[in-house]
Design a protein around this motif. Structure first.
Motif, PDB file in Angstrom:
ATOM      1  N   GLN A 431       0.907  -1.291   0.151  1.00 14.82           N
ATOM      2  CA  GLN A 431      -0.122  -0.202   0.193  1.00 14.82           C
ATOM      3  C   GLN A 431       0.819   1.353  -0.019  1.00 14.82           C
ATOM      4  O   GLN A 431       0.598   2.451  -0.476  1.00 14.82           O
ATOM      5  N   ALA A 432       2.114   1.085   0.814  1.00 11.70           N
ATOM      6  CA  ALA A 432       2.847   2.270   0.723  1.00 11.70           C
ATOM      7  C   ALA A 432       3.445   2.714  -0.777  1.00 11.70           C
ATOM      8  O   ALA A 432       3.437   3.956  -1.216  1.00 11.70           O
ATOM      9  N   ILE A 433       3.743   1.529  -1.417  1.00 14.34           N
ATOM     10  CA  ILE A 433       4.194   1.857  -2.740  1.00 14.34           C
ATOM     11  C   ILE A 433       2.985   2.085  -3.802  1.00 14.34           C
ATOM     12  O   ILE A 433       3.315   3.202  -4.554  1.00 14.34           O
ATOM     13  N   VAL A 434       1.966   1.902  -3.404  1.00 18.20           N
ATOM     14  CA  VAL A 434       0.742   2.332  -4.107  1.00 18.20           C
ATOM     15  C   VAL A 434       0.591   3.956  -3.973  1.00 18.20           C
ATOM     16  O   VAL A 434       0.536   4.898  -4.906  1.00 18.20           O
ATOM     17  N   ASN A 435       0.600   4.330  -2.729  1.00 13.49           N
ATOM     18  CA  ASN A 435       0.696   5.774  -2.330  1.00 13.49           C
ATOM     19  C   ASN A 435       1.703   6.465  -3.101  1.00 13.49           C
ATOM     20  O   ASN A 435       1.438   7.737  -3.649  1.00 13.49           O
ATOM     21  N   ASN A 436       2.875   5.883  -3.115  1.00  7.32           N
ATOM     22  CA  ASN A 436       4.150   6.607  -3.747  1.00  7.32           C
ATOM     23  C   ASN A 436       3.820   6.863  -5.182  1.00  7.32           C
ATOM     24  O   ASN A 436       4.403   7.741  -5.798  1.00  7.32           O
ATOM     25  N   GLU A 437       3.410   5.696  -5.687  1.00  4.26           N
ATOM     26  CA  GLU A 437       3.077   5.786  -7.427  1.00  4.26           C
ATOM     27  C   GLU A 437       2.195   6.821  -7.643  1.00  4.26           C
ATOM     28  O   GLU A 437       2.459   7.586  -8.623  1.00  4.26           O
ATOM     29  N   LYS A 438       1.152   6.875  -6.745  1.00  5.34           N
ATOM     30  CA  LYS A 438       0.057   8.010  -7.242  1.00  5.34           C
ATOM     31  C   LYS A 438       0.644   9.221  -6.805  1.00  5.34           C
ATOM     32  O   LYS A 438       0.543  10.353  -7.755  1.00  5.34           O
ATOM     33  N   LYS A 439       1.784   9.439  -6.144  1.00  6.32           N
ATOM     34  CA  LYS A 439       2.411  10.704  -5.938  1.00  6.32           C
ATOM     35  C   LYS A 439       3.084  11.004  -7.271  1.00  6.32           C
ATOM     36  O   LYS A 439       2.991  12.088  -7.571  1.00  6.32           O
ATOM     37  N   LYS A 440       4.010   9.903  -7.537  1.00  4.69           N
ATOM     38  CA  LYS A 440       4.858  10.058  -8.721  1.00  4.69           C
ATOM     39  C   LYS A 440       3.940  10.493  -9.895  1.00  4.69           C
ATOM     40  O   LYS A 440       4.371  11.282 -10.635  1.00  4.69           O
ATOM     41  N   ILE A 441       2.876   9.865 -10.049  1.00  5.52           N
ATOM     42  CA  ILE A 441       2.051  10.195 -11.134  1.00  5.52           C
ATOM     43  C   ILE A 441       1.634  11.675 -11.182  1.00  5.52           C
ATOM     44  O   ILE A 441       1.574  12.369 -12.256  1.00  5.52           O
ATOM     45  N   ILE A 442       1.216  12.076 -10.292  1.00  2.00           N
ATOM     46  CA  ILE A 442       0.977  13.524 -10.274  1.00  2.00           C
ATOM     47  C   ILE A 442       2.034  14.487 -10.644  1.00  2.00           C
ATOM     48  O   ILE A 442       1.819  15.332 -11.337  1.00  2.00           O
ATOM     49  N   GLU A 443       3.254  14.162 -10.131  1.00  4.61           N
ATOM     50  CA  GLU A 443       4.429  14.810 -10.371  1.00  4.61           C
ATOM     51  C   GLU A 443       4.506  14.747 -11.932  1.00  4.61           C
ATOM     52  O   GLU A 443       5.051  15.843 -12.793  1.00  4.61           O
ATOM     53  N   ARG A 444       4.614  13.561 -12.573  1.00  3.65           N
ATOM     54  CA  ARG A 444       4.667  13.488 -14.080  1.00  3.65           C
ATOM     55  C   ARG A 444       3.884  14.249 -14.670  1.00  3.65           C
ATOM     56  O   ARG A 444       4.181  14.495 -15.968  1.00  3.65           O
ATOM     57  N   ASN A 445       2.507  14.276 -14.173  1.00  5.92           N
ATOM     58  CA  ASN A 445       1.723  15.045 -14.957  1.00  5.92           C
ATOM     59  C   ASN A 445       1.755  16.549 -15.230  1.00  5.92           C
ATOM     60  O   ASN A 445       1.274  17.157 -16.175  1.00  5.92           O
ATOM     61  N   GLU A 446       2.918  16.947 -14.395  1.00  2.00           N
ATOM     62  CA  GLU A 446       3.213  18.570 -14.376  1.00  2.00           C
ATOM     63  C   GLU A 446       3.938  18.564 -15.783  1.00  2.00           C
ATOM     64  O   GLU A 446       4.288  19.905 -15.758  1.00  2.00           O
ATOM     65  N   SER A 447       4.698  17.597 -16.152  1.00  2.00           N
ATOM     66  CA  SER A 447       5.554  17.668 -17.296  1.00  2.00           C
ATOM     67  C   SER A 447       5.147  17.289 -18.633  1.00  2.00           C
ATOM     68  O   SER A 447       4.961  16.094 -18.785  1.00  2.00           O
ATOM     69  N   TYR A 448       4.782  18.227 -19.492  1.00  4.81           N
ATOM     70  CA  TYR A 448       4.505  17.660 -21.091  1.00  4.81           C
ATOM     71  C   TYR A 448       5.358  16.802 -21.519  1.00  4.81           C
ATOM     72  O   TYR A 448       4.885  15.809 -22.406  1.00  4.81           O
ATOM     73  N   SER A 449       6.735  17.065 -21.308  1.00  4.68           N
ATOM     74  CA  SER A 449       7.711  15.985 -22.088  1.00  4.68           C
ATOM     75  C   SER A 449       7.657  14.770 -21.318  1.00  4.68           C
ATOM     76  O   SER A 449       7.703  13.732 -22.170  1.00  4.68           O
ATOM     77  N   ASP A 450       7.397  14.702 -19.981  1.00  6.24           N
ATOM     78  CA  ASP A 450       7.344  13.322 -19.391  1.00  6.24           C
ATOM     79  C   ASP A 450       6.234  12.501 -19.865  1.00  6.24           C
ATOM     80  O   ASP A 450       6.354  11.506 -20.102  1.00  6.24           O
ATOM     81  N   ARG A 451       4.997  13.205 -20.009  1.00  9.36           N
ATOM     82  CA  ARG A 451       3.868  12.715 -20.550  1.00  9.36           C
ATOM     83  C   ARG A 451       4.103  11.885 -22.070  1.00  9.36           C
ATOM     84  O   ARG A 451       4.062  10.753 -22.177  1.00  9.36           O
ATOM     85  N   ALA A 452       4.869  12.759 -22.857  1.00  3.27           N
ATOM     86  CA  ALA A 452       4.804  12.362 -24.204  1.00  3.27           C
ATOM     87  C   ALA A 452       5.946  11.176 -24.026  1.00  3.27           C
ATOM     88  O   ALA A 452       6.052  10.215 -25.062  1.00  3.27           O
ATOM     89  N   ASP A 453       6.890  11.349 -23.371  1.00  2.04           N
ATOM     90  CA  ASP A 453       8.128  10.339 -23.394  1.00  2.04           C
ATOM     91  C   ASP A 453       7.578   8.832 -23.026  1.00  2.04           C
ATOM     92  O   ASP A 453       7.653   7.699 -23.437  1.00  2.04           O
ATOM     93  N   GLU A 454       6.207   8.906 -22.115  1.00  4.43           N
ATOM     94  CA  GLU A 454       5.857   7.785 -21.577  1.00  4.43           C
ATOM     95  C   GLU A 454       5.171   7.099 -22.793  1.00  4.43           C
ATOM     96  O   GLU A 454       5.043   5.820 -23.030  1.00  4.43           O
ATOM     97  N   LEU A 455       4.392   8.011 -23.429  1.00  5.92           N
ATOM     98  CA  LEU A 455       3.381   7.641 -24.540  1.00  5.92           C
ATOM     99  C   LEU A 455       4.284   6.884 -25.541  1.00  5.92           C
ATOM    100  O   LEU A 455       3.766   5.942 -26.168  1.00  5.92           O
ATOM    101  N   MET A 456       5.297   7.487 -25.705  1.00  7.67           N
ATOM    102  CA  MET A 456       6.114   7.267 -26.935  1.00  7.67           C
ATOM    103  C   MET A 456       6.758   5.776 -26.532  1.00  7.67           C
ATOM    104  O   MET A 456       6.816   4.776 -27.158  1.00  7.67           O
TER     105      MET A 456
END
Length: 979
Positions: A431-456
């Motif tokens: 559950q702690a990993i799940v919590n941290n993954e959700k936080k990382k997801i929010i952080e990554r959504n702040e960057s348009y380049s990170d978003r494009a990188d994962e889609l690619m």
């Protein structure tokens, strides 16, 4: 190589991180139409990504984000070193290089005259490829060199780079990995039409011009790889764990033999086979209207015609039934890497592998983090999943402490895998990993380049985006028993161990330097296509400058000044304590801040504190620089008070731990010894010595005797004192400055002893170069690395616009004078650049510096080429105009946001400014002439003495050659490092 990490997609969460957040969401593929195009999307995908397939099979993936007026674009081809012909390994990589050379429409002065000469070069390379007699090969190569010189008269070098620079692109580059070749740009949203026109032409009919100089750059890259022990370890791992798949049978850079025998015919055949629309994708995230963008892509790339792409086939790998040991030798520190083979990216097992990687290493509470790093049983240790299309690999790596064998390291890491298989980890870790993954997801959504990188990455690995959107939701359903079953299925004595041992690698075969005559670069020339692109209309984007008085909120929290920027996007917070003291005031401070990681309080152990932070998805870090120290604490706003309180309690009440200190000293001594084996650290030390003299910031270290004499109480006192030093609190989060200050007042209080003045900061005085000097250190390597360094005048804010434009024109990128001359024209280096660097504080002086990394047998030519540029600035009106346009468009579309505003303010303050200096640059740049740059060049660079910092193999680079450059001094490692 590019790693594909299953990091999760960019969910925008504004609530807490409880498990229920995702419980009722469904993630399903749906279809919709808009603007005349049909697309697919995944429900509840907050990236709002649209997946189009055009009539010719081209995939278009668009994810809009309005935060900045820029767009990250990737044009990805599902082909890489894995699909290289076995007879021409490295081909995909040097084809990537050639996609920057233009077509029959750009990059050429006169295509009709250029083509017949290029055809001659084609034929000569085929002769060269098939000839084995070395004398005949040399004669053919002389013809290649001569004919290439003739062809270069019709070529416009770097016209692609000039075009993308003129539209304000950043990060123009490309990379090749096992199964992807990707071309990347970050472009202003108002020049997207121009960008697409350039790309559509770029892929229409690429011409392999200036091939022999570019191939020499690839040789240089290969030689750099031969000097990189990390690359050699990775290649050994993949060669052993994948004997049947081309992941292991071929390397991205190819064999030396194949690089020596290129075939332009094979390159074109490869391009024709794989660079087809049904095997390519255009992935974008940023500020755009998807309906308009897909229509424009369809219009520009509609000429492409689909055709069948041969499927990559391979013999499945046989199970590994017993450990396989491999040895790699090189000058860098010893370590051991373990690899376990897993199924490929699109499988559920690959997703489970990501979770297993987090259970082993997550930076705070993983098994390896707590049991090997926290307890200081190893110098370094980590695990991570390497996800690829056909297979995945779980990698574990460990570095020994003094007196420890690599077998000891391996045994310790394998013991942690046994704990994983037995379920010997905290019940709440998942559950702690799940919590941290959700936080990382929010952080990554702040960057348009990170978003494009994962889609690619998901596109090139054929991963279903729906599974990635649902990743965290699915993660929440996994039990400890699931993990134990998975670990026991895959993790046994079925691994490869690569032992990186220290010593001379006698198996290195260097790519030899061919005789290359410098070719024309035709800086002033412009193709009709470039003029056409420049004439295309574009909407103006007005720049946005910071107004520190308006953009930063101020408040007081007790005795502490608070500077704040409000986060109106999500619930993330970041808090910083900014101290104006650092290692220049206390050599113990950086050691003490590292020691803190292993300390607890009277009530809690160090391990328990790490678990507590990880459980609430928060973290802290302390960075002790030379003159300032920064504490950072981050997480979700609902846990802000708890996280700050936990950190403050640790800093103020940490307890001396003699056992932890002795282990820390052992690790620190090993780390200090390892730094002496790192060529990058050696060059940093040489450069610091050149700038400040024998006593400098780099070697401002404790002596061995001082380190041995350290006590736990010494370091804890440093930490307790730090808590009482004056500092400002910076905050980026959902609260206003006033509300944050109010909530902080009862948590971050003045220590009982009051605020104390920090120790006096030692000042290091920058040296004036009165004559040319050479500082040399031996390192066992193929290449030679040279840094030019000169200390100039004190900082003046009024010079910043000139400096910015000069750097862009002279040495700041692939379209710069330095890059064009040394790499493109003369093929003397893979990496080269030159800058005029303003200092970090107003009281210090500017520094002029240049760099070339080259083969030892090219040393004299490379040094002469850079010196010529440092003494004489080539004039190019076209290059100047491109530089001016690039600077202006970049500044107009640059947005400093979030906590970047706070650090921009601190930088301005240290430079004696209370305004955003970018505005001055933007307004001044259009008025500059070449005469302004030439005057600056003559004042700061031309005919000036420099210190040459050289790291090279003393057996390959003769001392007498270096002595010709200036007063020669060979530095010992002790002189460089201070211990």
């Amino acid at each position: 190589m590019k790693l594909l990490r299953y990091a999760g997609v960019a969910f925008l969460l504004t609530a807490g991180i409880g498990q229920a957040t995702f419980a009722q969401q469904k993630f399903e593929w749906k279809e919709a139409s808009s603007g005349g195009y049909t697309y697919k999307y995944v429900t509840n995908d907050p990236t709002q990504s649209r997946f189009y397939t055009l009539k010719n099979g081209l995939t278009v993936i668009l994810s809009p984000s309005k935060k900045e007026p820029r767009i990250q674009s990737f044009i990805a081809v599902k082909a890489g070193s894995k699909t290289d012909p076995a007879t021409n390994t490295g081909l995909a990589h040097y084809l990537e290089h050639m996609l920057f050379k233009g077509t029959d429409q750009f990059g050429s002065l006169d295509w009709a005259k250029e083509k017949p000469v290029l055809d001659q070069i084609d034929a000569l390379y085929e002769q060269y490829n098939k000839t084995t007699d070395e004398a005949k090969r040399k004669e053919i190569y002389k013809q290649i060199d001569k004919t290439s010189g003739e062809a270069a008269k019709y070529a416009i070098a770097n016209e692609y780079d000039k075009m993308v620079a003129s539209i304000g692109a950043k990060g123009s580059n490309a990379f090749t990995s096992f199964e992807q070749t990707v071309y990347t740009e970050d472009v202003p949203s108002n020049t997207l039409d121009k960008y697409l026109a350039i790309q559509a032409e770029r892929f229409r009919n690429p011409i392999l011009r200036l091939f022999h100089t570019e191939l020499e750059a690839v040789y240089e890259e290969k030689n750099r790889g031969l000097d990189n022990d990390g690359r050699k370890v990775n290649e050994a791992m993949f060669a052993t764990i994948f004997p049947n798949n081309n992941y292991g049978k071929q390397t991205t850079l190819g064999t030396v033999e194949h690089l020596r025998n290129p075939s332009l015919v094979e390159i074109r055949k490869y391009y024709s086979t794989y660079y087809v629309p049904n095997n390519m994708g255009i992935i974008m995230s940023g500020d755009f209207n998807p309906d308009q963008v897909v229509s424009q892509i369809d219009k520009d790339f509609g000429y492409m015609q689909s055709k069948p792409v041969p499927a990559y086939t391979f013999k499945p790998e046989e199970p590994i039934k017993a450990p396989i040991n491999v040895n790699v030798t090189g000058p860098e520190p010893e370590r051991v890497m373990l690899g376990f083979r897993f199924p490929g990216a699109a499988t559920k097992d690959a997703q489970m592998l990501e979770l297993v990687g987090n259970i082993l290493t997550n930076g705070s509470a993983g098994l390896i983090d707590l049991n090997l790093v926290k307890k200081q049983k190893l110098l370094q240790a980590f695990a991570f999943p390497y996800i690829l299309k056909d297979y995945s690999v779980l990698i574990l790596q460990g570095n020994p402490v003094e007196g420890q064998s690599l077998d000891d390291v391996k045994a310790l890491m394998l013991a942690e895998l046994d704990k994983l298989k037995k379920g010997d980890f905290s019940d709440d870790l998942i559950q702690a990993i799940v919590n941290n993954e959700k936080k990382k997801i929010i952080e990554r959504n702040e960057s348009y380049s990170d978003r494009a990188d994962e889609l690619m990455n998901n596109f090139t690995s054929d991963v279903d985006w729906q599974s990635r959107v649902a990743y965290v939701n699915d993660l929440s359903k996994i039990t400890k028993q699931d993990i134990m079953t998975f670990a026991n299925k895959y993790l046994a004595n079925n691994y490869v161990a690569v032992y990186k041992r220290q010593g001379e690698d006698k198996n290195i075969v260097k790519v030899d330097k061919p005789e290359i005559t410098a070719v024309e670069v035709n800086r002033e020339a412009q193709s009709a296509f470039l003029k056409k692109v420049n004439a295309m209309p574009e909407n103006k984007i007005n720049p946005v400058w910071l107004d520190y008085k308006k953009d930063i909120q101020k408040a007081k929290a007790g005795t502490y000044e608070v500077l704040a920027v409000q986060n109106k996007d999500n619930d993330l917070f970041r808090v910083y304590y900014q101290y104006e003291t650092g290692s220049w005031a206390s050599k113990l401070l950086p050691i003490a801040t590292q020691y803190l990681e292993f300390l607890g309080t009277k009530d809690k152990s160090s391990e328990a504190i790490s678990k507590d932070f990880y459980q609430i998805a928060s973290s802290f870090n302390i960075n002790a620089g030379g003159e300032n120290t920064t504490v950072s604490i981050d997480g979700l706003q609902e846990h802000m008070g708890k996280a700050v309180s936990m950190f403050d309690n640790l800093l103020r009440n940490c307890q001396p731990d003699t056992e932890a200190l002795e282990a820390f000293k052992t690790r620190l001594k090993k780390a200090r010894a390892n730094k002496k084996l790192n060529k990058g650290q050696i060059m940093r030390g040489l450069s610091s010595y050149a700038q400040y003299g024998s006593s400098n910031p780099f070697n401002n270290e404790l002596s061995d005797a001082e380190l041995n004499a350290l006590t736990a109480e010494d370091l804890v006192n440093v930490l307790h004192n730090l808590a009482g030093y004056p500092h400002r609190v910076l905050y980026y989060g959902p609260q206003t400055a006033t509300a944050f200050a109010s909530s902080l007042a009862g948590i971050h209080t003045t220590p009982a002893g009051g605020i104390k003045a920090p120790p006096v900061t030692k000042k290091f005085i920058q040296q004036t170069q009165g004559s040319n000097k050479v500082l040399f250190t031996h390192y066992d390597m193929v290449q030679a690395e040279i840094n030019w360094l000169r200390t100039s005048d004190p900082y003046q804010a009024g010079e910043i616009p000139t400096v910015t434009l000069f750097n862009e024109y002279f040495g700041g990128g692939m379209g710069s004078i330095v890059f064009q001359t040394i790499r493109e024209s003369k093929a003397l280096a893979y990496t080269t650049y030159a800058y005029f660097n303003p200092p970090a504080r107003k009281e210090y002086r500017n520094v002029a510096m240049a760099y070339v990394g080259t083969q030892s047998d090219k040393f004299n030519d490379a040094v002469a080429a850079m010196n010529e540029l440092l003494n004489n600035l080539p004039e190019s009106d076209k290059a100047l105009q491109t530089a001016k346009t690039s600077v202006q468009k970049t500044l107009a579309t640059e947005r400093i946001t979030q906590d970047g505003i706070l650090f921009s303010y601190l930088t301005a303050e240290r430079m004696g400014r209370d305004y955003d200096i970018r505005k001055n640059t933007y307004e001044a740049v259009p008025k500059f002439t070449f005469a302004d740059l030439k005057n600056f060049h003559q004042k700061e660079l031309s005919a000036k003495p420099y210190t040459y910092c050289i790291v090279a193999n003393q057996d390959k680079l003769k001392e007498e050659e270096m002595k010709k450059l200036g007063d020669f001094k060979k530095l010992t490692l002790e002189e460089i490092f201070g211990y």
